[in-house]
Scaffold this motif. Structure first.
Motif, mmCIF file in Angstrom:
data_model
loop_
_atom_site.group_PDB
_atom_site.id
_atom_site.type_symbol
_atom_site.label_atom_id
_atom_site.label_comp_id
_atom_site.label_asym_id
_atom_site.label_seq_id
_atom_site.Cartn_x
_atom_site.Cartn_y
_atom_site.Cartn_z
ATOM 1 N N SER A 115 13.647 9.480 24.574
ATOM 2 C CA SER A 115 13.757 9.711 25.997
ATOM 3 C C SER A 115 12.501 9.244 26.703
ATOM 4 O O SER A 115 11.490 8.941 26.082
ATOM 5 N N ARG A 118 10.388 11.372 36.113
ATOM 6 C CA ARG A 118 11.656 11.901 36.602
ATOM 7 C C ARG A 118 12.227 10.983 37.659
ATOM 8 O O ARG A 118 11.518 10.283 38.374
ATOM 9 N N ASP A 177 15.944 13.746 41.202
ATOM 10 C CA ASP A 177 15.711 15.025 40.548
ATOM 11 C C ASP A 177 14.989 15.942 41.515
ATOM 12 O O ASP A 177 14.138 15.524 42.275
ATOM 13 N N SER A 223 19.328 19.010 43.117
ATOM 14 C CA SER A 223 20.184 18.697 41.976
ATOM 15 C C SER A 223 20.814 19.944 41.387
ATOM 16 O O SER A 223 21.735 19.872 40.590
ATOM 17 N N LYS A 229 26.750 15.329 27.802
ATOM 18 C CA LYS A 229 25.375 15.801 27.898
ATOM 19 C C LYS A 229 24.959 16.530 26.632
ATOM 20 O O LYS A 229 23.851 16.353 26.120
ATOM 21 N N HIS A 287 22.119 15.497 23.946
ATOM 22 C CA HIS A 287 21.065 16.442 23.566
ATOM 23 C C HIS A 287 20.954 16.551 22.048
ATOM 24 O O HIS A 287 19.852 16.528 21.490
ATOM 25 N N PHE A 313 13.187 21.642 36.199
ATOM 26 C CA PHE A 313 14.082 20.489 36.075
ATOM 27 C C PHE A 313 13.499 19.450 35.130
ATOM 28 O O PHE A 313 14.228 18.816 34.363
ATOM 29 N N CYS A 314 12.202 19.269 35.197
ATOM 30 C CA CYS A 314 11.539 18.332 34.286
ATOM 31 C C CYS A 314 11.691 18.801 32.848
ATOM 32 O O CYS A 314 11.975 18.002 31.949
ATOM 33 N N ASN A 324 14.059 20.763 31.637
ATOM 34 C CA ASN A 324 15.469 20.657 31.264
ATOM 35 C C ASN A 324 15.842 19.218 30.915
ATOM 36 O O ASN A 324 16.569 18.964 29.949
ATOM 37 N N LYS A 325 15.324 18.279 31.671
ATOM 38 C CA LYS A 325 15.635 16.871 31.430
ATOM 39 C C LYS A 325 15.103 16.398 30.088
ATOM 40 O O LYS A 325 15.679 15.514 29.449
ATOM 41 N N ASN A 326 14.013 16.989 29.643
ATOM 42 C CA ASN A 326 13.366 16.556 28.409
ATOM 43 C C ASN A 326 13.548 17.542 27.266
ATOM 44 O O ASN A 326 12.753 17.570 26.327
ATOM 45 N N THR A 338 17.304 26.090 31.512
ATOM 46 C CA THR A 338 16.871 25.365 30.307
ATOM 47 C C THR A 338 17.478 25.925 29.025
ATOM 48 O O THR A 338 17.172 25.433 27.938
#
Length: 323
Positions: free
Chosen positions: A190, A196, A200, A204, A217, A221, A259-260, A262-264, A291
């Motif tokens: 990733s 981001r 984002d 969102s 998704k 993951h 959010f950061c 959760n994205k990673n 998360t």
């Protein structure tokens, strides 16, 4: 063709025993814990159960960290302290953080966590951070008294709570450095943890996807997690132990960190230590829900006589694979 049963069992054991990277954020704001100590004395005089004190919370936290370190010899721990607006890394101390990130920090038994330095870093680090906060607060009060600035006074009154958002941002930076050190910046993985997309952010949160999107998704993951394990990368997570009330001014900053994370694929766990039965942390609850982390608010007796240690051990010690 089907995978042999023995291979499936060994694969499951390997997944459960994955090494973890824990970034622990501890709220040690002097004003908050001073109030809790005062209420504890009043409760004991009335024959009631009062909230946990700072010493009890730190003792439970230390027990939890020692148990976490014993789960895997390659487990790594970083402790971030928050005292009001002051944020600092309590363990590892000073230059030792670079050695831990590079993988050169081990004790005599070959473990990544030095128990003696862990205890010293937590206890002495809390004292230093509390002193920095008190000194800064006294300076600001002196300036306020000299200037009689009503605007500055209003801002100080609104800045209740602790700088959890700043600590979470620092935690994400440290996780990113760990991942880069073990090759997480490879193009097949990733993007960088702190990178981001422009869309984002807070808005969102209102977006919704269909079942197929959710399934895709989850599959993505799982692939990222398998890729991390194949490359020997640690499973990162952030745990926040908070006693102060939420700082409303930091909501946007904190949610952007969420959010950061959760994205990673960084899980955020939260343990809020309330004073009354109604106290809670809306920010922390949202972060855990977003998360996929665990959120708990141990109340009354659950904070005393080893109760807090039990909560930390049973809810937050299991690895993400076991959960």
């Amino acid at each position: 063709h089907s995978v042999p049963k023995q291979d499936r069992i060994m694969s499951s054991i390997t997944t459960i025993q994955d090494r973890s990277l824990l970034i622990l954020i501890v709220d040690v704001t002097p004003s908050t814990w001073g109030r809790r100590t005062h209420l504890r004395k009043i409760s004991e005089q009335r024959g009631k159960t009062g909230p946990a004190t700072l010493n009890e919370a730190l003792s439970a936290t230390l027990s939890f960290l020692l148990a976490f370190a014993s789960c895997h010899r390659d487990n790594a721990v970083v402790i971030i302290g928050v005292a009001g607006s002051e944020v600092g890394v309590l363990y590892p101390r000073k230059d030792s953080l670079e050695s831990m990130i590079s993988g050169n920090m081990e004790d005599e038994g070959g473990c990544r966590v030095d128990v003696t330095k862990l205890r010293e870093g937590l206890l002495f680090g809390v004292q230093e951070l509390a002193f920095r906060f008190s000194t800064k607060l006294n300076d600001e009060l002196a300036k306020l008294k000299a200037s009689n600035d009503a605007t500055h006074e209003e801002t100080m009154n609104r800045r209740n709570g602790a700088a959890i958002a700043a600590a979470t941002s620092l935690a994400l930076c440290i996780i990113n450095r760990f991942m880069v050190a073990v090759g997480a910046n490879d193009q097949t993985d990733s993007d960088s943890l702190l990178r981001r997309k422009e869309d984002d952010g807070i808005l969102s949160m209102i977006s919704s996807g269909n079942i197929d999107g959710s399934s895709k998704k989850n599959n993505a993951h799982e692939k990222r997690m398998a890729h991390r394990r194949a490359r020997g990368m640690p499973s990162p997570r952030i745990m926040i132990i908070q006693a102060s009330e939420d700082n409303t001014l930091d909501y946007n900053a904190f949610m952007n960190c969420v959010f950061c994370a959760n994205k990673n694929d960084v899980v955020i766990d939260g343990c809020f230590l309330p004073i009354s039965q109604r106290d809670t942390s809306t920010f922390l609850e949202q972060a855990c829900d977003r998360t996929g982390g665990v959120y708990s608010t141990p109340r009354a007796k659950a904070q005393l006589d080893g109760g807090l240690t039990t909560v930390l051990m049973t809810l937050f010690l299991p690895t993400l694979a076991i959960r």
